[in-house]
Scaffold this motif. Structure first.
Motif, PDB file in Angstrom:
ATOM      1  N   HIS A 159       0.900  10.859 -10.438  1.00  0.00           N
ATOM      2  CA  HIS A 159       0.100  12.094 -10.423  1.00  0.00           C
ATOM      3  C   HIS A 159       0.975  13.306 -10.724  1.00  0.00           C
ATOM      4  CE1 HIS A 159      -1.749  15.610  -8.445  1.00  0.00           C
ATOM      5  NE2 HIS A 159      -2.874  15.111  -8.946  1.00  0.00           N
TER       6      HIS A 159
ATOM      7  N   GLN B 139       2.314   1.583  -3.382  1.00  0.00           N
ATOM      8  CA  GLN B 139       1.279   1.992  -4.323  1.00  0.00           C
ATOM      9  C   GLN B 139       0.966   3.481  -4.179  1.00  0.00           C
ATOM     10  OE1 GLN B 139       0.175  -0.003  -6.618  1.00  0.00           O
ATOM     11  NE2 GLN B 139      -1.171   1.518  -7.554  1.00  0.00           N
ATOM     12  N   ARG B 140       0.896   3.939  -2.925  1.00  0.00           N
ATOM     13  CA  ARG B 140       0.642   5.374  -2.719  1.00  0.00           C
ATOM     14  C   ARG B 140       1.782   6.216  -3.281  1.00  0.00           C
ATOM     15  NH1 ARG B 140      -1.468   3.603   2.355  1.00  0.00           N
ATOM     16  NH2 ARG B 140       0.563   3.965   3.332  1.00  0.00           N
ATOM     17  N   THR B 141       3.035   5.734  -3.048  1.00  0.00           N
ATOM     18  CA  THR B 141       4.192   6.460  -3.589  1.00  0.00           C
ATOM     19  C   THR B 141       4.141   6.488  -5.112  1.00  0.00           C
ATOM     20  OG1 THR B 141       5.532   5.808  -1.684  1.00  0.00           O
ATOM     21  CG2 THR B 141       6.699   6.585  -3.642  1.00  0.00           C
TER      22      THR B 141
ATOM     23  N   GLU C 290       0.830  -1.213   0.000  1.00  0.00           N
ATOM     24  CA  GLU C 290       0.000   0.000   0.000  1.00  0.00           C
ATOM     25  C   GLU C 290       0.860   1.258   0.000  1.00  0.00           C
ATOM     26  OE1 GLU C 290      -2.470  -0.463   3.372  1.00  0.00           O
ATOM     27  OE2 GLU C 290      -3.948  -1.728   2.349  1.00  0.00           O
ATOM     28  N   THR C 291       1.950   1.201   0.820  1.00  0.00           N
ATOM     29  CA  THR C 291       2.846   2.362   0.840  1.00  0.00           C
ATOM     30  C   THR C 291       3.495   2.583  -0.523  1.00  0.00           C
ATOM     31  OG1 THR C 291       3.322   1.999   3.185  1.00  0.00           O
ATOM     32  CG2 THR C 291       4.860   3.378   1.946  1.00  0.00           C
TER      33      THR C 291
ATOM     34  N   THR D   8       1.494   6.069  -7.007  1.00  0.00           N
ATOM     35  CA  THR D   8       0.364   6.898  -7.441  1.00  0.00           C
ATOM     36  C   THR D   8       0.716   8.381  -7.374  1.00  0.00           C
ATOM     37  OG1 THR D   8      -1.194   5.227  -6.654  1.00  0.00           O
ATOM     38  CG2 THR D   8      -2.049   7.451  -6.992  1.00  0.00           C
ATOM     39  N   ARG D   9       1.409   8.779  -6.297  1.00  0.00           N
ATOM     40  CA  ARG D   9       1.813  10.178  -6.167  1.00  0.00           C
ATOM     41  C   ARG D   9       2.796  10.568  -7.271  1.00  0.00           C
ATOM     42  NH1 ARG D   9       2.569   9.911  -1.280  1.00  0.00           N
ATOM     43  NH2 ARG D   9       4.792   9.389  -1.235  1.00  0.00           N
TER      44      ARG D   9
END
Length: 340
Positions: free
Chosen positions: A90, A82-84, A79-80, A86-87
């Protein structure tokens, strides 16, 4: 010290590495054994099969818990990540969107997006394959160009020295008219190599785009009294007229020239933008300025029209003869201070 027995840094490097699966199995066996022993101590009346089953259940539960903890850690790591990711995506798409938006804005206002793309691609190639010196030079050139464009967004741009490239560049894009004043300070320019490309650009503007070119020469009163100077000056005027440039001249009074402000020469392009050259009282330290502010340009256009109407047309170049060459009449407005 780091590396000595018992220190935190020594264990991971010097200790025996155990595979995670083996470690989990050992923990499960230990937990099951402990459960079996405790079951025997707590309730000795039960048969051995039940005690063994209980120890197996407890050991298996311990194994399941270990895998659940491991799974939770890995899930958190995923999850970490994936968030990185995704950021990062973005931010990447935001930059792409901003770049696409800027190119779209350029296209909307009629600017060339192809030139902007070519500049970016060229700078990228230099960054990838150029040496440090080339990269530094390109970086400085882009910074200089960016400064000029940014300044022009406010209506004016300055250059600390004489900028002949601006002069030729504006001449090449002129569509209707070029009106210029030429003072005594810049007259030697016509005998130098940079004058060639400038005159060529003016000739092309006149012949290909039917641009009208008017040049107003400013000469000093002392120069007007010198016969050799006037002979050369009339030759210069005739040379310009032979190129189909409309030429006139005015005489500047000496007294006001010494006490007045520094010489200011202006070239007006299409009554829309001015290129101004300013020198100090010694005729050196030329500074260049582009002025695209509507009110300022309108004032320069009006000023040039007034000067042009008051100026005199040069006579024909004198033919050498034994007698003195006549000095042309400087006109009735010679008492006014007139600058470029």
């Amino acid at each position: 010290m780091d590396g000595e027995p018992g220190t935190p840094g020594a264990g991971p490097r010097s200790g025996v590495q155990i595979a995670p699966v083996v470690l989990k199995t050992l923990i499960t066996v230990v937990v099951g054994t402990v459960a079996y022993v405790l079951t025997n101590l707590i309730d000795q009346s039960q048969d051995e099969l039940w005690k063994l089953a209980m120890s197996i259940v407890i050991g298996g539960s311990a194994l399941i818990v270990q895998y659940m903890v491991d799974f939770e850690k890995r899930l958190g790591s995923v999850e970490t990540g994936q968030r990185t990711r995704t950021r990062e995506l973005h931010d990447h798409y935001t930059r792409l969107s901003d770049a696409a938006g800027l190119l779209h804005e350029l296209d909307q206002v009629g600017m060339s997006t192809d030139d902007a793309k070519r500049l970016i691609r060229g700078a990228t190639q230099v960054g990838l394959h150029g040496n440090d010196t080339v990269r530094d030079f390109v970086r400085a050139e882009i910074k200089s160009l960016g400064s000029v464009v940014t300044d022009l967004a406010g209506g004016t741009a300055h250059w600390p020295r004489d900028n002949n490239e601006w002069l030729i560049g504006l001449t090449k894009i002129a569509r209707h008219a070029i009106d210029a004043t030429s003072s005594s300070v810049d007259r030697p320019f016509w005998d130098t190599d940079p004058a060639g490309p400038y005159l060529v650009a003016q000739i092309e503007a006149m012949r290909r785009r039917q641009v009208s070119v008017r040049r107003l020469f400013m000469i000093k009163a002392s120069e007007a009294r010198e016969e050799p100077f006037m002979a050369r000056f009339m030759e210069l005027c005739q040379e310009q007229r032979d190129l189909e440039i409309d030429v006139r001249f005015m005489v500047l009074p000496e007294q006001r020239r010494r006490t007045g402000p520094p010489t200011r020469d202006v070239v007006i392009f299409d009554s829309a933008i001015c290129l101004e050259y300013t020198t100090d009282h010694q005729g050196s330290n030329v500074r260049t300025r582009i002025d695209a502010i509507t009110d300022s340009v309108r004032d320069e256009v009006s000023r040039f029209a007034t000067l042009w109407e008051a100026a005199s047309e040069p006579g024909p170049a004198p033919v050498p003869d034994p007698g003195p060459a006549p000095v042309p009449d400087p006109g009735p407005d010679q008492g006014r201070r007139l600058r470029w």
